[in-house]
Design an enzyme around this catalytic site. Structure first.
Site, PDB file in Angstrom:
ATOM      1  N   LYS A   1      28.275 -47.426  -1.595  1.00 31.26           N
ATOM      2  CA  LYS A   1      28.094 -47.808  -2.677  1.00 31.26           C
ATOM      3  C   LYS A   1      28.611 -46.784  -3.665  1.00 31.26           C
ATOM      4  O   LYS A   1      29.266 -46.693  -4.964  1.00 31.26           O
ATOM      5  CB  LYS A   1      26.606 -48.187  -3.173  1.00 31.26           C
TER       6      LYS A   1
ATOM      7  N   ASP B   1      22.363 -55.046  -8.333  1.00 31.32           N
ATOM      8  CA  ASP B   1      21.012 -54.979  -7.510  1.00 31.32           C
ATOM      9  C   ASP B   1      20.092 -54.885  -8.433  1.00 31.32           C
ATOM     10  O   ASP B   1      19.011 -55.236  -8.239  1.00 31.32           O
ATOM     11  CB  ASP B   1      21.159 -53.628  -6.901  1.00 31.32           C
TER      12      ASP B   1
HETATM   13  P1  NAP Z   1      20.860 -45.488   1.031  1.00 25.29           P
HETATM   14  O1  NAP Z   1      21.546 -45.118  -0.198  1.00 25.29           O
HETATM   15  O2  NAP Z   1      21.210 -44.969   2.388  1.00 25.29           O
HETATM   16  O3  NAP Z   1      19.325 -44.767   0.699  1.00 25.29           O
HETATM   17  C1  NAP Z   1      18.536 -44.790   1.752  1.00 25.29           C
HETATM   18  C2  NAP Z   1      17.108 -44.441   1.150  1.00 25.29           C
HETATM   19  O4  NAP Z   1      16.099 -44.768   2.359  1.00 25.29           O
HETATM   20  C3  NAP Z   1      16.947 -42.898   0.839  1.00 25.29           C
HETATM   21  O5  NAP Z   1      16.363 -42.864  -0.174  1.00 25.29           O
HETATM   22  C4  NAP Z   1      16.511 -42.090   2.137  1.00 25.29           C
HETATM   23  O6  NAP Z   1      15.825 -41.256   1.971  1.00 25.29           O
HETATM   24  C5  NAP Z   1      15.357 -43.234   2.343  1.00 25.29           C
HETATM   25  N1  NAP Z   1      15.113 -43.080   3.868  1.00 25.29           N
HETATM   26  C6  NAP Z   1      15.727 -43.535   4.895  1.00 25.29           C
HETATM   27  N2  NAP Z   1      15.081 -43.383   6.045  1.00 25.29           N
HETATM   28  C7  NAP Z   1      13.981 -43.052   5.745  1.00 25.29           C
HETATM   29  C8  NAP Z   1      12.515 -42.404   6.411  1.00 25.29           C
HETATM   30  N3  NAP Z   1      12.710 -42.589   7.746  1.00 25.29           N
HETATM   31  N4  NAP Z   1      11.409 -42.352   5.672  1.00 25.29           N
HETATM   32  C9  NAP Z   1      11.706 -42.128   4.412  1.00 25.29           C
HETATM   33  N5  NAP Z   1      12.619 -42.660   3.768  1.00 25.29           N
HETATM   34  C10 NAP Z   1      13.735 -42.807   4.397  1.00 25.29           C
HETATM   35  O7  NAP Z   1      20.568 -46.999   1.252  1.00 25.29           O
HETATM   36  P2  NAP Z   1      20.465 -47.997  -0.076  1.00 25.29           P
HETATM   37  O8  NAP Z   1      21.771 -48.622  -0.485  1.00 25.29           O
HETATM   38  O9  NAP Z   1      19.806 -47.583  -1.211  1.00 25.29           O
HETATM   39  O10 NAP Z   1      19.596 -49.374   0.706  1.00 25.29           O
HETATM   40  C11 NAP Z   1      17.936 -48.883   0.850  1.00 25.29           C
HETATM   41  C12 NAP Z   1      17.764 -50.081   0.884  1.00 25.29           C
HETATM   42  O11 NAP Z   1      17.549 -51.344   0.215  1.00 25.29           O
HETATM   43  C13 NAP Z   1      18.013 -51.034   2.462  1.00 25.29           C
HETATM   44  O12 NAP Z   1      16.890 -51.289   3.306  1.00 25.29           O
HETATM   45  C14 NAP Z   1      18.897 -52.243   1.862  1.00 25.29           C
HETATM   46  O13 NAP Z   1      18.881 -53.110   2.689  1.00 25.29           O
HETATM   47  C15 NAP Z   1      18.110 -52.484   0.623  1.00 25.29           C
HETATM   48  N6  NAP Z   1      18.618 -53.209  -0.470  1.00 25.29           N
HETATM   49  C16 NAP Z   1      18.383 -54.568  -0.569  1.00 25.29           C
HETATM   50  C17 NAP Z   1      19.030 -55.285  -1.469  1.00 25.29           C
HETATM   51  C18 NAP Z   1      18.718 -56.446  -1.696  1.00 25.29           C
HETATM   52  O14 NAP Z   1      19.359 -57.453  -2.408  1.00 25.29           O
HETATM   53  N7  NAP Z   1      17.446 -57.204  -1.341  1.00 25.29           N
HETATM   54  C19 NAP Z   1      20.235 -54.969  -2.289  1.00 25.29           C
HETATM   55  C20 NAP Z   1      20.572 -53.446  -1.876  1.00 25.29           C
HETATM   56  C21 NAP Z   1      19.816 -52.701  -1.013  1.00 25.29           C
HETATM   57  P3  NAP Z   1      16.440 -39.770   2.007  1.00 25.29           P
HETATM   58  O15 NAP Z   1      17.088 -39.501   0.679  1.00 25.29           O
HETATM   59  O16 NAP Z   1      15.421 -38.640   2.278  1.00 25.29           O
HETATM   60  O17 NAP Z   1      17.332 -39.741   3.110  1.00 25.29           O
END
Ligand code: NAP
Length: 523
Positions: free
Chosen positions: A315, A355
């Site tokens: 993204k 989103d």
């Molecule tokens: P991303 O940019 O990779 O961000 C991941 C986030 O998760 C970061 O804040 C990371 O923290 C945190 N994280 C990862 N492992 C962790 C752990 N073990 N403990 C605590 N925090 C942890 O991913 P994203 O695109 O934002 O997506 C995040 C989630 O949103 C995903 O599950 C995705 O499926 C969901 N999502 C859903 C929709 C929907 O339409 N429902 C749309 C978009 C995204 P750090 O900064 O410390 O690494």
């Protein structure tokens, strides 16, 4: 000669259930050709019986050697005898590797007995014979000299030429599609990318007039890595509707095989009568790979690529790529620092983010808000990645009070400073003054569905909890929140709303929400 429509071919790779039963199942499922992988089936007599009793002429006879990914480990003499014996039963097509064809004059002579000489099509004896497919396989990747290898094949007397190469990601798939684009109109060509990265080539084979594309009878029945099932090819990707003008949409991510977006968007396009197909585009997780894919798409206007969903981890890469290439970026999207939707306009690519608004809409619909109502009290965003940024930006846009917390505090601080949110240490998440939590970390997502990012004892009856994770929809966090009386909203609700917004951006109209919901699947 040009193939009118690309045929869907099902390989048979085992002899149980009986070949006759598998053949009937394949034909009933819509197979137009059936490849008999004699090397994998391992029972030449069963193949001979099938060819004697079911002379369809719609078979491809293949005895693939180990050196090109097959299971045949006998010698050339045995293989030649087998091809001659089964070829005399006129399956329809005989596939031989170019390397084997070159190395054995005996094979060329015997294959010549059972395969038509392409320069004698009018001879009745010749017409009764099979057509020759000469093939080349590379399981190590895309050879640098792909075009030269194609030229080698094209110079042979083969009626059909086949190249199958391992596609590591969707960038490789574009190179395979180049072959179809350049040659399929003049020559019957099969060009396939093997592996998950090659799915694009298998589904789009029909758009570019390939001779055939393979689809497995069922999962586990693949003759090469990355073959979709015939059920997915026809029902999920709408194979029968794909034609040269079909526009291409997809989801760029790494990995993407788990994504439900192809189900939801293909179903909605089919219901709306839109001539489009939506395919997964796995692109390696670096900016360079993302830029290579999008530059590759730009360099191939004949792909008719019209829109992409962008997911983990691309993204932020998508935003950077648009900035570097002078693309259009909506102000809200710039504020999010992340792009989840790419829209092809007459002037180039535009980046959007659906989103944040989707999370707000899911909240608003679940809580029965009307008009411009906004979340009351303090909303806590867990995470500081792409989803968290989009959600925090949308919340700030509507004037909500937002506090951000993240495992890595520096990321939360940066996000909070950019969007005017408060920030808290991760250890203090879900404090007593928080009214709503929007969970935007990856915690709880398959395969780590046993995890929850919030200690259960901090969940209370007066909390509203939206978990953006949607695989699974019912996360451990939501289960524990519900058990403690909180109001919960699952990530599927947000997913459906962001997908509907993407549909509107690409197609200029509303999708059928019920169709999208059914395609997403059960809770
Ligand atoms: P991303 O940019 O990779 O961000 C991941 C986030 O998760 C970061 O804040 C990371 O923290 C945190 N994280 C990862 N492992 C962790 C752990 N073990 N403990 C605590 N925090 C942890 O991913 P994203 O695109 O934002 O997506 C995040 C989630 O949103 C995903 O599950 C995705 O499926 C969901 N999502 C859903 C929709 C929907 O339409 N429902 C749309 C978009 C995204 P750090 O900064 O410390 O690494």
């Amino acid at each position: 000669m040009m193939t009118k429509t690309t045929m869907l071919a099902v390989p048979l790779t085992r002899c149980d259930p009986p070949l006759e039963v598998q053949l009937d199942t394949a034909l009933a499922a819509g197979a137009e050709l059936v490849e008999l992988r004699v090397d994998q089936i391992g029972d030449a007599d069963a193949v001979a019986r099938l060819l004697e009793t079911r002379p369809t002429g719609r078979f491809v006879l293949t005895v693939r050697g180990r050196d090109e990914g097959g299971a045949w480990d006998g010698d050339d003499a045995e293989r030649i005898a087998l091809i001659e014996r089964l070829g005399l039963l006129t399956p329809g097509y005989v596939d031989v590797e170019l390397a084997t064809w070159r190395r054995s004059a005996n094979l060329r002579q015997k294959v010549g007995l059972v395969c038509r000489r392409t320069d004698h099509p009018a001879d009745a004896d010749e017409r009764r014979k099979n057509k020759l497919i000469l093939s080349m396989h590379d399981f190590s990747g895309i050879p640098d000299d792909l075009e030269a290898r194609f030229a080698e094949l094209a110079e042979t007397p083969a009626a059909v030429v086949k190249i199958a190469v391992a596609a590591g990601d969707a960038c490789d798939a574009l190179r395979v599609l180049d072959l179809l684009h350049r040659h399929a109109a003049a020559h019957p060509v099969i060009a396939l990318g093997m592996g998950e990265g090659g799915l694009l080539t298998r589904v789009l084979a029909r758009k570019f007039g390939a001779f055939l594309s393979f689809a497995a009878l069922q999962a586990g029945g693949e003759s090469a890595p990355g073959q979709p099932t015939i059920e997915d090819m026809r029902n999920l990707y709408g194979w029968d509707r794909i034609a040269p003008p079909t526009r291409v949409f997809g989801v760029i991510g790494w990995p993407v095989s788990h994504s439900r977006s192809p189900h939801v968007h293909n179903a909605a396009m089919q219901a709306a009568g839109i001539d489009g197909v939506y395919v997964p585009a796995p692109v390696r997780p670096t900016y360079e790979a993302f830029a290579a894919f999008m530059d590759g798409v730009e360099a191939r206007p004949w792909l008719d690529a019209s829109g992409f969903s962008v997911t983990i981890p691309h993204k932020e890469h998508a935003l950077l790529w648009l900035e570097q290439r002078g693309g259009e970026i909506s102000p809200l999207t710039r504020g999010c620092g992340a792009v989840n939707t790419l829209v092809r306009t007459p002037h180039g690519w535009r980046g959007e983010n659906t989103d944040g608004a989707a999370a707000l809409a899911a909240l608003s619909d679940a809580l029965g808000w009307s008009g411009d109502a906004r979340p009351e009290g303090l909303v806590e965003v867990l995470g500081a990645g792409g989803a968290a940024r989009a959600v925090a930006a949308a919340l700030r846009e509507c004037g909500a009070a937002v506090v951000v917390t993240n495992r890595t505090p520096e990321r939360a601080e940066r996000l909070a400073a950019e969007l005017g949110c408060g920030v808290r240490p991760w250890e203090q998440r879900a404090a007593a003054d928080v009214d709503a939590i929007i969970q935007c970390t990856r915690v709880g997502m398959t395969p780590d569905a046993a995890e929850s990012p919030v200690p259960a004892e901090r969940l209370r009856p007066d909390l509203i909890v939206l978990d953006t994770v949607y695989t699974p929809r019912q996360t451990r966090l939501l289960r524990e929140a519900r058990e403690r009386g909180a109001t919960t909203i699952d990530g599927g609700e947000m997913f459906l709303r962001q997908a509907a917004a993407q549909f509107r951006l690409w197609h200029g109209r509303d999708p059928d929400a019920a169709v999208m919901r059914a395609a997403l699947g059960p809770d």
